[in-house]
Write a protein that holds these residues in place. Sequence first.
Motif, PDB file in Angstrom:
ATOM      1  N   ASP A 126       0.840  -1.189   0.000  1.00  5.99           N
ATOM      2  CA  ASP A 126       0.000   0.000   0.000  1.00  5.99           C
ATOM      3  C   ASP A 126       0.881   1.246   0.000  1.00  5.99           C
ATOM      4  OD1 ASP A 126      -2.494   1.578   0.454  1.00  5.99           O
ATOM      5  OD2 ASP A 126      -1.415   2.055   2.299  1.00  5.99           O
ATOM      6  N   PRO A 127       0.697   2.166  -0.947  1.00  7.36           N
ATOM      7  CA  PRO A 127       1.549   3.351  -0.988  1.00  7.36           C
ATOM      8  C   PRO A 127       1.402   4.257   0.225  1.00  7.36           C
ATOM      9  CG  PRO A 127      -0.202   3.487  -2.637  1.00  7.36           C
ATOM     10  CD  PRO A 127      -0.220   2.095  -2.114  1.00  7.36           C
ATOM     11  N   GLY A 128       0.199   4.365   0.770  1.00  8.75           N
ATOM     12  CA  GLY A 128       0.020   5.188   1.974  1.00  8.75           C
ATOM     13  C   GLY A 128       0.775   4.633   3.169  1.00  8.75           C
ATOM     14  N   SER A 129       0.817   3.313   3.278  1.00  7.20           N
ATOM     15  CA  SER A 129       1.584   2.714   4.375  1.00  7.20           C
ATOM     16  C   SER A 129       3.077   2.928   4.162  1.00  7.20           C
ATOM     17  CB  SER A 129       1.264   1.218   4.511  1.00  7.20           C
ATOM     18  OG  SER A 129       1.809   0.467   3.435  1.00  7.20           O
ATOM     19  N   ALA A 130       3.494   2.993   2.899  1.00  6.72           N
ATOM     20  CA  ALA A 130       4.911   3.232   2.604  1.00  6.72           C
ATOM     21  C   ALA A 130       5.320   4.645   2.995  1.00  6.72           C
ATOM     22  CB  ALA A 130       5.187   2.976   1.130  1.00  6.72           C
ATOM     23  N   SER A 131       4.484   5.637   2.667  1.00  5.53           N
ATOM     24  CA  SER A 131       4.827   7.007   3.077  1.00  5.53           C
ATOM     25  C   SER A 131       4.729   7.173   4.589  1.00  5.53           C
ATOM     26  CB  SER A 131       3.953   8.027   2.344  1.00  5.53           C
ATOM     27  OG  SER A 131       2.586   7.845   2.611  1.00  5.53           O
ATOM     28  N   THR A 132       3.805   6.459   5.209  1.00  3.89           N
ATOM     29  CA  THR A 132       3.687   6.511   6.673  1.00  3.89           C
ATOM     30  C   THR A 132       4.933   5.940   7.332  1.00  3.89           C
ATOM     31  OG1 THR A 132       1.279   6.345   6.553  1.00  3.89           O
ATOM     32  CG2 THR A 132       2.317   5.756   8.645  1.00  3.89           C
ATOM     33  N   ALA A 133       5.466   4.871   6.772  1.00  2.00           N
ATOM     34  CA  ALA A 133       6.711   4.315   7.308  1.00  2.00           C
ATOM     35  C   ALA A 133       7.848   5.331   7.203  1.00  2.00           C
ATOM     36  CB  ALA A 133       7.072   3.021   6.575  1.00  2.00           C
ATOM     37  N   LEU A 134       7.877   6.096   6.117  1.00  2.00           N
ATOM     38  CA  LEU A 134       8.879   7.162   5.987  1.00  2.00           C
ATOM     39  C   LEU A 134       8.665   8.236   7.053  1.00  2.00           C
ATOM     40  CD1 LEU A 134       8.964   7.679   2.106  1.00  2.00           C
ATOM     41  CD2 LEU A 134      10.680   6.522   3.516  1.00  2.00           C
ATOM     42  N   LEU A 135       7.409   8.554   7.334  1.00  2.00           N
ATOM     43  CA  LEU A 135       7.095   9.552   8.361  1.00  2.00           C
ATOM     44  C   LEU A 135       7.665   9.133   9.715  1.00  2.00           C
ATOM     45  CD1 LEU A 135       5.300  12.163   8.975  1.00  2.00           C
ATOM     46  CD2 LEU A 135       3.578  10.516   9.744  1.00  2.00           C
ATOM     47  N   MET A 136       7.476   7.877  10.057  1.00  2.99           N
ATOM     48  CA  MET A 136       7.931   7.403  11.363  1.00  2.99           C
ATOM     49  C   MET A 136       9.439   7.177  11.388  1.00  2.99           C
ATOM     50  SD  MET A 136       5.150   7.693  12.885  1.00  2.99           S
ATOM     51  CE  MET A 136       5.807   7.211  14.487  1.00  2.99           C
ATOM     52  N   ARG A 137      10.027   6.750  10.275  1.00  3.58           N
ATOM     53  CA  ARG A 137      11.486   6.548  10.248  1.00  3.58           C
ATOM     54  C   ARG A 137      12.216   7.880  10.341  1.00  3.58           C
ATOM     55  NH1 ARG A 137      14.404   3.137  12.258  1.00  3.58           N
ATOM     56  NH2 ARG A 137      13.202   1.462  11.264  1.00  3.58           N
ATOM     57  N   THR A 138      11.704   8.900   9.666  1.00  2.00           N
ATOM     58  CA  THR A 138      12.364  10.207   9.746  1.00  2.00           C
ATOM     59  C   THR A 138      12.222  10.788  11.149  1.00  2.00           C
ATOM     60  OG1 THR A 138      10.370  11.229   8.763  1.00  2.00           O
ATOM     61  CG2 THR A 138      12.231  10.785   7.298  1.00  2.00           C
ATOM     62  N   LEU A 139      11.105  10.550  11.820  1.00  2.00           N
ATOM     63  CA  LEU A 139      10.967  10.989  13.211  1.00  2.00           C
ATOM     64  C   LEU A 139      12.028  10.326  14.080  1.00  2.00           C
ATOM     65  CD1 LEU A 139       9.402  12.540  15.428  1.00  2.00           C
ATOM     66  CD2 LEU A 139       7.944  10.498  15.654  1.00  2.00           C
ATOM     67  N   ALA A 140      12.190   9.024  13.913  1.00  5.68           N
ATOM     68  CA  ALA A 140      13.184   8.296  14.694  1.00  5.68           C
ATOM     69  C   ALA A 140      14.599   8.799  14.406  1.00  5.68           C
ATOM     70  CB  ALA A 140      13.093   6.794  14.410  1.00  5.68           C
ATOM     71  N   ASP A 141      14.892   9.035  13.143  1.00  6.40           N
ATOM     72  CA  ASP A 141      16.229   9.503  12.769  1.00  6.40           C
ATOM     73  C   ASP A 141      16.521  10.873  13.373  1.00  6.40           C
ATOM     74  OD1 ASP A 141      16.590   7.197  11.315  1.00  6.40           O
ATOM     75  OD2 ASP A 141      16.238   8.133   9.353  1.00  6.40           O
TER      76      ASP A 141
END
Length: 213
Positions: A193-208
């Motif tokens: 799902d593309p929305g889940s892919a962008s959401t994963a980027l949202l959370m990974r960038t927060l962690a970084d």
Amino acid sequence: MNGTIPLPALVTWLDAFRTAVTEQRAYLTELDSAIGDADHGANMARGMAAVMDKLETSTPPTADELFKSVGMTLVTSVGGASGPLYGTFFLRMGMSAGAVAEFDGAALAAALRAGLDGIVARGKAEAGDKTMFDALAPALDAFDAALADGSSIPAAAAAAADAAEAGRDATEPLVARKGRASYLGERSAGHLDPGSASTALLMRTLADVLGSS
């Protein structure tokens, strides 16, 4: 960063998310071309560029105003479903946060949870529908659990990012039950799902960002 998160760190997060969706624009669009309108990458890159253009002109001093600005910019500049959904996420984050200039872990968790609740209210998504919910909900559960176990905010954010990526990957075999992808029925299975892919980027960038602050 164990105790509190200053507002500039959250602006850095937004900028990192802008960079990530811009770099992953073709990939997100490729995912969306399989089961959607082939515009998710372009929409998210355009929306976050508009967000950062606005914030670089004037950065609000409090979290409620910051996230209201982000949310309204996304709603007005992003087409498709992603603009209203991400816009609602940030608007609800701002409503939860209030007029503060820094967050502790509990406040950030509450704001993120309010954002998820906004997405659910707008999109009526549930677990297994093959939407951004499938990445965001487990991420926030992991964030809450890590904080409850005494983890630092950066460690909790890293756990959330890991859970978001696992949730993203788990959408691949699912049959979509919401959005444009649901029109494909069984043919929506076998694609992330593309929305889940962008959401994963949202959370990974927060962690970084929190991990490097």
